[in-house]
Design a protein around this motif. Structure first.
Motif, PDB file in Angstrom:
ATOM      1  N   GLU A  64       0.843  -1.200   0.000  1.00  0.00           N
ATOM      2  CA  GLU A  64       0.000   0.000   0.000  1.00  0.00           C
ATOM      3  C   GLU A  64       0.875   1.244   0.000  1.00  0.00           C
ATOM      4  OE1 GLU A  64      -2.436  -0.301   3.446  1.00  0.00           O
ATOM      5  OE2 GLU A  64      -3.662  -1.941   2.665  1.00  0.00           O
ATOM      6  N   GLY A  65       0.253   2.357  -0.379  1.00  0.00           N
ATOM      7  CA  GLY A  65       0.933   3.643  -0.311  1.00  0.00           C
ATOM      8  C   GLY A  65       2.239   3.669  -1.073  1.00  0.00           C
ATOM      9  N   ARG A  66       3.296   4.121  -0.421  1.00  0.00           N
ATOM     10  CA  ARG A  66       4.594   4.250  -1.075  1.00  0.00           C
ATOM     11  C   ARG A  66       5.140   2.899  -1.509  1.00  0.00           C
ATOM     12  NH1 ARG A  66       7.126   6.436  -4.770  1.00  0.00           N
ATOM     13  NH2 ARG A  66       9.380   6.146  -4.681  1.00  0.00           N
ATOM     14  N   ASP A  67       4.828   1.856  -0.757  1.00  0.00           N
ATOM     15  CA  ASP A  67       5.257   0.503  -1.092  1.00  0.00           C
ATOM     16  C   ASP A  67       4.728   0.109  -2.469  1.00  0.00           C
ATOM     17  OD1 ASP A  67       6.724  -1.733  -0.390  1.00  0.00           O
ATOM     18  OD2 ASP A  67       4.981  -2.785   0.390  1.00  0.00           O
ATOM     19  N   ALA A  68       3.440   0.380  -2.709  1.00  0.00           N
ATOM     20  CA  ALA A  68       2.825   0.063  -3.991  1.00  0.00           C
ATOM     21  C   ALA A  68       3.403   0.926  -5.105  1.00  0.00           C
ATOM     22  CB  ALA A  68       1.310   0.248  -3.908  1.00  0.00           C
ATOM     23  N   GLU A  69       3.675   2.195  -4.820  1.00  0.00           N
ATOM     24  CA  GLU A  69       4.250   3.082  -5.820  1.00  0.00           C
ATOM     25  C   GLU A  69       5.640   2.609  -6.245  1.00  0.00           C
ATOM     26  OE1 GLU A  69       4.265   7.088  -4.458  1.00  0.00           O
ATOM     27  OE2 GLU A  69       2.108   7.126  -4.036  1.00  0.00           O
ATOM     28  N   GLU A  70       6.402   2.104  -5.292  1.00  0.00           N
ATOM     29  CA  GLU A  70       7.746   1.617  -5.614  1.00  0.00           C
ATOM     30  C   GLU A  70       7.688   0.408  -6.539  1.00  0.00           C
ATOM     31  OE1 GLU A  70       9.584   0.909  -1.879  1.00  0.00           O
ATOM     32  OE2 GLU A  70      10.055   3.036  -1.498  1.00  0.00           O
TER      33      GLU A  70
END
Length: 364
Positions: free
Chosen positions: A309-315
């Motif tokens: 989720e969040g930044r993890d998913a963006e990465e």
């Protein structure tokens, strides 16, 4: 004014029913706008559908608007398809209404993978139980089966290795015991269909779906709004492609197959192991995106948690995009499946509803 708008033809009945099935409850005014048909034609079609028990009409919620509000029409929840998902440890079933409501569920746990004959017997017994109780007033239109394996257009499971099935006429077996028309499809392909029509892929013309489960990793491809089947109906077997490795040391199996690599343990440290799995997932998705030029990838089952989720998913999305030919496309997205555990049931139910809706995308 076109001919279809002046004469309520038989082609317009499945068209209208499909709109109610896929879009949900609509007022007559909305149906008029959706179809371009005139109000009297819509009234005749709605009347025909309600008299046939395929749709229901009811008063809308109270509003402050002046004048008589347009009645709301919905697909009937009493018209149901039986959705079945045989797995290595259980047979899961659901009764899905034409309005997409899941009316009943059942799970038969097993100590060993079921035989096709066992699946057929379980389906028949469950239908009989539901007919005598929860769904005594329902109209059963067919059975759709989401199978973890290679499925042909003829209703035969060509190969389901985790179940030990080869060339099994599952559709005929289920039809024979249940007395209902039966269709079968690959589980991940049906998950792709469900997510495209009703979940994270809604509104997208092209989509790749990847699903992880007890029987490995499968997938489905939507192109130009249709489920891609391939020459023999076996497209989307992403679990068997050889994964690229951005870090060569990530490889742990002789085959390098996507589903084998994600299963093979590499590190005792959970964070390090998850990072390895995400690298393999990213490289494999990037390969699929580069080949298919898709705008969205949907992850279901055991693959969804790898997205994060969040930044993890963006990465993860950035890592995928960096390996693609279109690294800066702002429309590219990697999304978790929206339908959760119902995705296979809804996809399988679509198979059973295909004749009723004259669904060319699913008819052989």
């Amino acid at each position: 004014m076109d001919q279809a708008s002046t004469t309520p033809g038989s082609d317009n009945l499945p068209r209208l029913l499909t709109i109610l099935h896929r879009e949900g409850a609509r007022s007559r005014a909305q149906l008029t706008a959706d179809t371009g048909l005139n109000r009297s034609t819509i009234a005749s079609l709605v009347s025909a559908l309600t008299e046939a028990g395929l749709a229901a009409e009811h008063d809308p919620a109270q509003t402050r608007r002046v004048g008589r509000p347009s009645p709301v029409v919905s697909a009937s929840s009493d018209v149901v398809a039986i959705a079945v998902n045989p797995e290595v440890d259980a047979v899961r079933l659901a009764a899905v209404g034409l309005d997409l409501a899941v009316r009943a569920r059942a799970t038969v746990d097993l100590d060993a993978p079921p035989t096709p004959q066992q699946v057929a017997s379980i389906v028949a017994a469950t239908i009989a139980e539901w007919r005598s109780a929860d769904l005594s007033t329902a109209r059963f239109v067919g059975v759709g089966l989401a199978v973890p394996g290679l499925v042909s257009d003829t209703g035969v499971v060509a190969n389901a290795p985790h179940l030990g099935w080869v060339d099994e006429p599952l559709a005929d077996l289920v039809a024979g015991t249940s007395g209902l028309a039966a269709r079968i499809g690959n589980d991940a392909s049906l998950g792709a269909l469900a997510e495209h029509r009703f979940g994270s892929g809604t509104g997208r013309s092209d989509m790749v779906y990847l699903n992880g489960g007890p029987s490995g990793i499968g997938g489905g491809i939507i192109t130009d709004g249709r489920l891609l089947r391939g020459v023999s109906g076996f497209s989307g077997e992403f679990g068997h492609i050889v994964s690229p490795f951005t870090v060569p040391e990530d490889r742990r199996t002789d085959t390098g197959a996507f589903e084998d690599e994600l299963r093979a343990p590499a590190h005792d440290d959970a964070a390090t192991e998850r990072a390895r799995r995400r690298r393999i997932l990213a490289a494999t998705i990037a390969t699929a995106v580069s080949i298919l030029d898709t705008g969205v990838v949907v992850l279901g089952g055991t693959l969804a948690p790898l997205l994060g989720e969040g930044r993890d998913a963006e990465e993860l999305r950035d890592e995928i995009a960096a390996q693609c030919i279109r690294p800066n496309d702002p429309a590219f997205a990697v999304l978790p499946a929206a339908l959760a555990d119902d995705r296979l049931f809804i996809g399988a139910a679509e198979l059973a509803f295909a004749d009723l809706l004259a669904d060319d995308a699913l008819l052989p």
